[in-house]
Enzyme design. Structure first.
Site: not given
Ligand code: GLU
Length: 486
Positions: A256-260
């Site tokens: 998800s966006k948390r990972h980039g």
């Protein structure tokens, strides 16, 4: 004349019709085009192209509140950028409500679906009670066998799911999956607000498009038995299924966006090349021996949807960067140019095409992304106005540096013809005449023209500027040294 000369016999058409491979990508336009969705689209595209089949695109925009045109644009731009072109018209579910309604009405008339007058509060109470008793939360079938309309309630429509038996399919990725009908309930096919539901529309549309293989994310596995029951109720052929596993971030959680970056267009902005992305994605969950690099032709030759692993795969940005570097190296400068130019614009740098084209071969070896390449090349178009302190301390040290830069300037100004060779000779002559090592001239000259950006061989570096600009930058640095060491 033989009748066969008039065209292929009818049975051939029938065979083609029956065996035609049709896949589809069916994103919901409620956000970005996720890199995981792109992998699904790639698998669908490859499978269709391998079998001379058809790859369709359907925009699942029945959720009118969450679907946006901007998101549809992102999906179309992303697929187009990657070259995953679909066949035929795009189907927009929002334009098919009348068709869905007609089928729903037929199902009600045939007793395959029914009105459910339960209020949201009633359904909520049902769920609470089931929770309290530790039972699975399902619709209890209250209106399955009819019931009185409730004044003030607009009914939903529910599918009469079979009560007995089980649903089984041979998933091309997961093997045989079996679900008992007792685990399913009479699910809603049209909500009380009139909107048909995903599980209903997907079946109607996949059947209408004669989809032969549904390839989608494994988050839909639990929907598949419901859909198969609906195919059967409607007398449609049931397609085959392949549920591809999730893509995880490096912490083992769903990517998800948390990972980039997860939006494929962010990868374009970051300067990745389409073949690098496709090559990276095809390998994420599939292997062919230990081969890492696949041209499009090789993907088409070797990829098999049946060989996709059922275990989740982990996204690895470093590997994607490595592949991108490979494809940057492999490309011709002419092919890179149009893809590279927007990165200068994004940096606010006005770049000259001819110069960029000349510079590309000198930067292809080291840049991992086009953005990086533009950043490294920006010095050509933006003269330094100051120098990084550390670099200046090192390169500009020694009382004679300003003089050496001026001497080099004079020699270059005197050249009849300025090119890599004559520049090379001018530098060598400056070094020799002043009796210093190459670095004494090379280091400050390089810093003077590039401001400290990565650059190729010094003569090549200088040759990327026109003569007036070389002289201006050497002069500026000489003055800078005089002032700062003054
Ligand atoms: N619209 C669904 C999604 O975006 C796809 C469903 C399907 O492929 O059947 O997840």
């Amino acid at each position: 004349m033989s009748p066969y000369l008039a065209g292929p016999p009818l049975f051939l058409f029938v065979i083609v019709e029956v065996f035609m491979v049709v896949t589809r990508f069916a994103p919901s336009p409620t956000g970005d085009l996720h890199i995981g969705g792109v992998r699904t689209a790639l698998y669908c595209w490859l499978h269709a192209r391998q079998h001379q089949g058809v790859f369709r695109l359907r925009i699942e925009d029945t959720d009118l509140e969450r679907s946006t045109e901007a998101s549809t644009r992102v999906i179309l731009d992303g697929l187009n950028w990657l070259g995953l072109h679909h066949d035929g018209e795009i189907v927009y579910q929002s334009k098919r409500f009348a068709d869905y309604d007609a089928i729903i009405e037929q199902m009600i008339a045939r007793g395959q679906a029914y009105y459910c007058w339960c209020t949201p509060e009633e359904l909520e109470a049902m769920r609470e009670e089931q929770k309290r008793l530790g039972l699975p939360q399902r619709y209890n079938g209250k209106y399955r066998d009819g019931g009185e309309p409730v004044p003030g309630v607009t009914p939903a429509v529910r599918f009469k799911n079979p009560l007995e038996g089980s649903v089984s399919w041979h998933d091309k990725v997961r093997g045989v999956v079996t679900v008992n009908n007792s685990e399913l309930d009479d699910w809603v096919i049209r909500r009380s607000d009139g909107a048909p539901t995903y599980n209903f529309c997907v079946v109607v549309d996949d059947a209408a498009a004669k989809v032969s293989l549904v390839i989608r994310g494994e988050d839909h596995v639990s929907n598949t038995p419901k859909q198969i029951n609906l195919y059967r109720a409607l007398g449609y052929d049931v397609p085959e299924f392949a549920h591809v596993p999730m893509i995880l971030g490096d912490d083992g959680k769903r990517l998800s966006k948390r990972h980039g970056a997860t939006n494929v267009l962010d990868y374009r902005r970051e300067g990745y090349l389409p073949p690098a992305i496709l090559n990276y994605l095809v390998r994420l969950g599939w292997a062919h021996g230990d081969q890492e690099i696949f041209s499009m032709d090789e993907m088409l030759q070797y990829f098999r949807i049946d060989d996709v692993h059922s275990a989740a795969s982990t996204f690895n940005t470093e590997k994607l960067r490595w592949l991108n570097q490979h494809y940057i190296k492999e490309s011709t400068p002419e092919a890179l140019l149009p893809q590279l130019l927007p990165h200068f614009a994004a940096l606010g740098v006005t770049a000259d095409e001819t110069t960029v084209l000349r510079a590309i071969p000198h930067y292809q070896e080291r840049a991992k992304t086009l953005k990086e390449m533009a950043e490294h090349m920006a010095w050509i178009f933006v003269a330094p106005t100051a120098f990084p302190a550390d670099a200046a301390k090192k390169a500009f040290k020694g009382g004679e540096t300003a003089h050496l830069l001026q001497d080099l300037q004079t020699r270059i100004a005197a050249l009849a013809d300025v090119n890599v060779e004559t520049l090379h000779d001018a530098i060598a002559a400056c070094v020799e005449a002043n009796g210093v090592g190459f670095g004494k001239v090379g280091q400050p000259a390089r810093l003077a023209v590039t401001g400290g950006a990565p650059s190729p061989d010094l003569a090549v570096t200088l040759s990327l500027l026109n003569t007036a600009e070389i002289l201006r930058r050497l002069q500026f640095a000489a003055e800078y040294i005089a002032q700062n060491q003054g």
